[in-house]
Motif scaffolding. Sequence first.
Motif, PDB file in Angstrom:
ATOM      1  N   ALA A  38       0.933  -1.340   0.077  1.00  0.00           N
ATOM      2  CA  ALA A  38       0.057  -0.068   0.210  1.00  0.00           C
ATOM      3  C   ALA A  38       0.925   1.350   0.092  1.00  0.00           C
ATOM      4  N   LEU A  39       1.865   1.135   0.718  1.00  0.00           N
ATOM      5  CA  LEU A  39       2.815   2.227   0.893  1.00  0.00           C
ATOM      6  C   LEU A  39       3.428   2.468  -0.307  1.00  0.00           C
ATOM      7  N   VAL A  40       3.935   1.489  -1.173  1.00  0.00           N
ATOM      8  CA  VAL A  40       5.055   2.056  -2.252  1.00  0.00           C
ATOM      9  C   VAL A  40       3.998   2.099  -3.605  1.00  0.00           C
ATOM     10  N   LEU A 104      -2.549  -4.025  -7.661  1.00  0.00           N
ATOM     11  CA  LEU A 104      -1.967  -3.998  -6.866  1.00  0.00           C
ATOM     12  C   LEU A 104      -2.206  -3.348  -5.539  1.00  0.00           C
ATOM     13  N   VAL A 105      -3.171  -2.542  -5.475  1.00  0.00           N
ATOM     14  CA  VAL A 105      -3.663  -1.911  -4.230  1.00  0.00           C
ATOM     15  C   VAL A 105      -5.021  -2.327  -4.282  1.00  0.00           C
ATOM     16  N   ALA A 153      -5.633   3.187   0.254  1.00  0.00           N
ATOM     17  CA  ALA A 153      -4.702   2.209  -0.121  1.00  0.00           C
ATOM     18  C   ALA A 153      -4.454   1.449   0.965  1.00  0.00           C
ATOM     19  N   VAL A 154      -4.560   1.554   2.293  1.00  0.00           N
ATOM     20  CA  VAL A 154      -4.383   0.705   3.270  1.00  0.00           C
ATOM     21  C   VAL A 154      -5.566   0.175   3.808  1.00  0.00           C
ATOM     22  N   THR A 155      -6.529   1.009   3.905  1.00  0.00           N
ATOM     23  CA  THR A 155      -7.804   0.442   4.468  1.00  0.00           C
ATOM     24  C   THR A 155      -8.967  -0.036   3.623  1.00  0.00           C
ATOM     25  N   ASN A 156      -8.798   0.256   2.523  1.00  0.00           N
ATOM     26  CA  ASN A 156      -9.714  -0.031   1.583  1.00  0.00           C
ATOM     27  C   ASN A 156     -11.235   0.561   1.964  1.00  0.00           C
ATOM     28  N   SER A 157     -11.253   1.661   2.555  1.00  0.00           N
ATOM     29  CA  SER A 157     -12.418   2.326   3.084  1.00  0.00           C
ATOM     30  C   SER A 157     -12.116   3.959   3.261  1.00  0.00           C
TER      31      SER A 157
END
Length: 296
Positions: A38-40, A104-105, A153-157
Motif C-alpha cells: 500500500a505504501l509503495v 496492486l492496491v 490504499a491501506v484500509t480499502n475504506s
Amino acid sequence: MSWRAYFELTKPKVVYLIVFTAIVGTLLASPGWPPLGALVWGNLGIALSAACAAAINHVLDQKIDEKMARTRNRPIPKGKITTARALLFAATLGVSSMLILWLLVNPLTAVLTFLSLIGYAVIYTAWLKRATSQNIVIGGAAGAAPPVLGWAAVTNSIDPDALLLFLIIFVWTPPHFWALAIARKDEYARAGIPMLPVTHGVAYTRLQVLLYTVLLVLVTLMPFVTGMSGLIYLAAALVLNAIFLYYALAMKFTDREELPMRVFKFSVTWLMWIFIALLVDHYLPTTQLIAQAFRG
C-alpha cells in the motif's frame, strides 16, 4: 527532445506536495507501519495520476500559459513538446496509474484516484477555471483528495479521520491560491481567467483570505478535539496558525506589495509542517494518552 521537458510537464513541485500528503495519509491509516504494498504501490499510483493531471493541465492551458509571465516558458508554449506528444505522455501516466492501483492496491483507491484526476484535469482546468471566480473553492476538492487516497490504499475504506485531512487541505486551498492570484492579478486579467481579485477586486480577496484563514484555524483544531491527534500536533497547529493568521491580518490591513507572495510561499510550508506534526504525533502515542487525560 529533453527528458527534462517531460519532467516539467508533471509539475514536480506540485506532485511532491501531493504525494507527501498521500504518504502521510497512508501512514496515519495504520497504527504501526502500513503494508509495504500500500505504501509503495499506492503512492506510486497516486503520483502517476497527479503527474497525468498536470500534463493534461499543460495541454488545456497552453493558450493561457502563453499570456502569463509565470508560465510562458512551460514546455508546450516554448515548443519543446508538441500537444500530441504531451497527450500521449499523459495517457501513458494515467493508464499506468490506474493499472497499478486497481491490480496492486485495491479498486476503491483506483476509482477515487480516477475521480480526483477527472476533477482536476477536466472539471477544474477545462471548465471551472474559466467559468467562475469560485473556481479554486469548488475545484479544491480534487487537490484535497490525496490523503484520503493514501488512507484508502491501506484500509480499502473512507474513514472519518481521512476526511478530516481532506477538510484541512480543502479549506487551506483558497487562501493559498488567492494570495498568489493577488500577486498575479494583472496576468490573470490578461489571460481572461476570472480569479477572485480580477472579478471582485484585491480588497475583497484579502478579506476572503483572512476569513478562510480563520476557518482554517478552527478546522485544524478538529484532529485534537476528535482524539485523532495529541498535544504535539496541537502545539504545532497553534504556532503555525498564529503565523498564518498574522500574515493574513497583515495582508488585509496593510498594502505591502511583498505580502501576497509571502503568504503564498508560507502556506506551502504551513501545510507541510501541519502534516509532519500529525505524523510525529501518530508515532508518539504517549502524547495522545496525555491529551486524552487533558480532555478529561
